[in-house]
Design a protein around this motif. Structure first.
Motif, short mmCIF file in Angstrom:
data_model
loop_
_atom_site.label_atom_id
_atom_site.label_comp_id
_atom_site.label_asym_id
_atom_site.label_seq_id
_atom_site.Cartn_x
_atom_site.Cartn_y
_atom_site.Cartn_z
N GLY A 143 0.94 -0.98 0.09
CA GLY A 143 0.05 -0.15 0.01
C GLY A 143 0.80 1.17 -0.02
O GLY A 143 2.06 1.30 0.15
N GLY A 144 0.29 2.40 -0.20
CA GLY A 144 1.14 3.77 -0.24
C GLY A 144 1.54 4.21 0.93
O GLY A 144 2.48 5.15 0.91
N GLU A 145 1.06 3.62 2.06
CA GLU A 145 1.21 4.14 3.45
C GLU A 145 2.83 4.45 3.91
O GLU A 145 3.27 5.39 4.34
CB GLU A 145 0.48 3.73 4.61
N MET A 146 3.35 3.29 3.64
CA MET A 146 4.87 3.13 3.96
C MET A 146 5.42 4.19 3.10
O MET A 146 6.38 4.83 3.51
CB MET A 146 5.41 1.84 3.42
N GLY A 147 5.21 4.24 1.93
CA GLY A 147 5.85 5.37 0.79
C GLY A 147 5.52 6.72 1.37
O GLY A 147 6.51 7.51 1.55
N ALA A 148 4.39 6.92 2.07
CA ALA A 148 4.05 8.28 2.27
C ALA A 148 4.80 8.75 3.82
O ALA A 148 5.26 9.69 3.92
CB ALA A 148 2.29 8.45 2.62
N LEU A 149 5.08 7.62 4.42
CA LEU A 149 5.98 7.59 5.58
C LEU A 149 7.29 8.14 5.35
O LEU A 149 8.06 8.94 5.93
CB LEU A 149 6.12 6.59 6.52
N VAL A 150 7.83 7.22 4.38
CA VAL A 150 9.39 7.75 3.68
C VAL A 150 9.32 8.92 3.23
O VAL A 150 10.22 10.14 3.56
CB VAL A 150 9.47 6.65 2.47
N ILE A 156 10.55 16.14 6.56
CA ILE A 156 10.30 16.74 7.86
C ILE A 156 11.90 17.06 8.42
O ILE A 156 12.16 18.01 9.23
CB ILE A 156 9.79 15.88 8.88
N ARG A 157 12.77 15.94 8.24
CA ARG A 157 14.32 16.41 8.73
C ARG A 157 14.70 17.75 8.00
O ARG A 157 15.81 18.25 8.60
CB ARG A 157 15.07 15.20 8.62
N LEU A 158 13.97 18.18 7.06
CA LEU A 158 14.88 19.39 6.51
C LEU A 158 14.07 20.58 6.91
O LEU A 158 14.64 21.70 6.49
CB LEU A 158 14.60 19.28 4.85
N LEU A 159 12.94 20.40 7.57
CA LEU A 159 12.32 21.63 8.01
C LEU A 159 13.01 22.58 9.17
O LEU A 159 13.87 21.97 9.82
CB LEU A 159 10.75 21.20 8.75
N PRO A 160 12.92 23.73 8.89
CA PRO A 160 13.93 24.57 10.03
C PRO A 160 13.66 23.97 11.26
O PRO A 160 12.52 24.01 11.97
CB PRO A 160 13.10 25.94 9.82
N GLY A 161 14.78 24.19 12.05
CA GLY A 161 14.93 23.58 13.43
C GLY A 161 14.70 22.06 13.92
O GLY A 161 14.85 22.00 15.01
N VAL A 162 14.50 21.38 12.86
CA VAL A 162 14.29 19.82 12.99
C VAL A 162 15.72 19.15 13.17
O VAL A 162 15.82 18.40 14.14
CB VAL A 162 13.48 19.37 11.82
N MET A 163 16.78 19.58 12.42
CA MET A 163 17.90 18.67 12.26
C MET A 163 18.89 19.60 13.57
O MET A 163 18.94 20.76 13.18
CB MET A 163 18.58 18.90 11.05
N GLY A 164 19.55 18.84 14.35
CA GLY A 164 20.55 19.46 15.25
C GLY A 164 21.23 20.68 14.72
O GLY A 164 21.14 21.63 15.15
N ALA A 165 22.13 20.05 13.78
CA ALA A 165 23.30 21.08 13.32
C ALA A 165 22.79 21.44 11.97
O ALA A 165 22.60 20.60 11.17
CB ALA A 165 24.55 20.54 13.14
N PRO A 166 22.40 22.76 11.70
CA PRO A 166 22.02 22.98 10.48
C PRO A 166 22.61 22.52 9.17
O PRO A 166 22.44 22.34 8.29
CB PRO A 166 21.71 24.53 10.44
N SER A 167 24.06 22.52 9.40
CA SER A 167 24.86 22.01 8.59
C SER A 167 25.14 20.84 8.24
O SER A 167 25.67 20.22 7.12
CB SER A 167 26.40 22.80 8.59
N SER A 168 24.67 19.88 9.02
CA SER A 168 24.86 18.47 8.89
C SER A 168 24.03 17.92 7.65
O SER A 168 24.33 16.74 7.21
CB SER A 168 24.46 17.63 10.23
N GLY A 169 23.22 18.49 7.01
CA GLY A 169 22.57 17.98 5.94
C GLY A 169 23.17 18.63 4.56
O GLY A 169 23.07 18.04 3.53
N ASP A 170 24.29 19.38 4.53
CA ASP A 170 24.76 20.39 3.52
C ASP A 170 25.59 19.27 2.66
O ASP A 170 25.55 19.07 1.54
CB ASP A 170 25.49 21.23 3.69
N GLU A 171 26.21 18.41 3.28
CA GLU A 171 27.38 17.46 2.82
C GLU A 171 26.80 16.04 2.50
O GLU A 171 27.69 15.25 1.98
CB GLU A 171 28.48 17.26 3.67
N GLU A 172 25.52 15.83 2.92
CA GLU A 172 25.17 14.27 2.80
C GLU A 172 24.78 14.02 1.49
O GLU A 172 24.68 14.85 0.52
CB GLU A 172 23.91 14.01 3.82
#
Ligand code: ADE
Length: 247
Positions: A143-150, A156-172
């Motif tokens: 079903g699509g539910e697992m896809g929606a969760l993914v 969500i992890r990209l929303l402002p204030g969600v990820m601890g160090a804002p820069s930790s997403g830049d190099e991933e």
């Protein structure tokens, strides 16, 4: 303004599910995103509350009815904070989800996500309601539910204030079009295997050069598809990848 996720599903109890814990769960409690599951069956009109019927032309399985799903869509506010939210349907026939699409979605007001079960939706629904079909990969879920969760987790992890160090997403992985370099931590030696010497050198320029080289080599060997696109973009024109091949 928070990111508003409305999920149309036959299994609303699957939400927020795993997104109620850890990083996403904390963000939910902090009001950085909203999770509003909607039961599609509530929009059925017959006394059996049926949402599906047999496929036209015959064959196995059942197909979700366009009229019932459209009634559910029409009942939810597609707007949030005055802005229209993209209407997505999770299906293996959709466009493959990418970090680029995730980034664009995370910058918007939220999403309305349709989750299918059985053989899928009546095809007329997609045109009738301007729905964007999204796939999370070349395999079939029940079903699509697992896809929606993914999809939601990635946003969500990209929303402002969600990820601890804002820069930790830049190099991933994928942010630069490459896989990320590998990571190590103590102990310095584990089962006879050591951490690459350069990472313990304290020489930041050498470390940066090593990481860049590993990101490139690993992408080339593991994901030739990504590497070709990256090289094409680097050379600076859509025909760049072709030119590299020709050389
Ligand atoms: N539903 C079933 N399979 C799926 C997939 N691969 N991606 C998104 N939704 C799905």
């Amino acid at each position: 303004m928070s990111f508003a996720a409305t999920i149309l599903t036959l299994y609303p109890e699957m939400f927020p599910g795993p997104l109620g814990i850890s990083l996403a769960g904390r963000a939910l409690n902090e009001g950085r995103w909203r999770c509003d599951p909607v039961q599609i069956r509530d929009y059925a009109t017959d006394r059996h509350r049926s949402v599906d019927d047999t496929p036209a032309g015959g064959g196995a399985g059942m197909v979700l009815r366009a009229d019932v799903v459209a009634a559910a869509i029409d009942a939810v506010a597609v707007r949030s904070g005055g802005e229209a939210r993209p209407l997505l349907a999770m299906t293996p026939r959709g466009r493959p989800l990418t970090q680029q699409r995730v980034r664009a979605l995370a910058q918007g007001p939220g999403v309305v996500i349709l989750c299918g079960r059985f053989e899928g939706f009546d095809e007329r629904l997609f045109e009738g309601r301007a729905i964007e079909e999204v796939s999370i990969g070349d395999y079939v879920l029940s079903g699509g539910e697992m896809g929606a969760l993914v999809l939601l987790d990635a946003c969500i992890r990209l929303l402002p204030g969600v990820m601890g160090a804002p820069s930790s997403g830049d190099e991933e992985s994928f942010e630069s079009g490459l896989l990320e370099y590998p990571h190590y931590t103590r102990p310095a030696e584990w089962e006879g295997r050591t951490i690459p010497e350069v990472l313990r050198s304290g020489d930041h320029a050498r470390i940066a050069a090593w990481r860049k080289a590993r990101a490139e080599t690993d992408t080339r060997l593991r994901r030739p598809d990504l590497w070709e696109r990256h090289e094409g973009a680097r050379v600076g024109s859509p025909s760049g990848a072709q030119r590299m091949k020709d050389e």
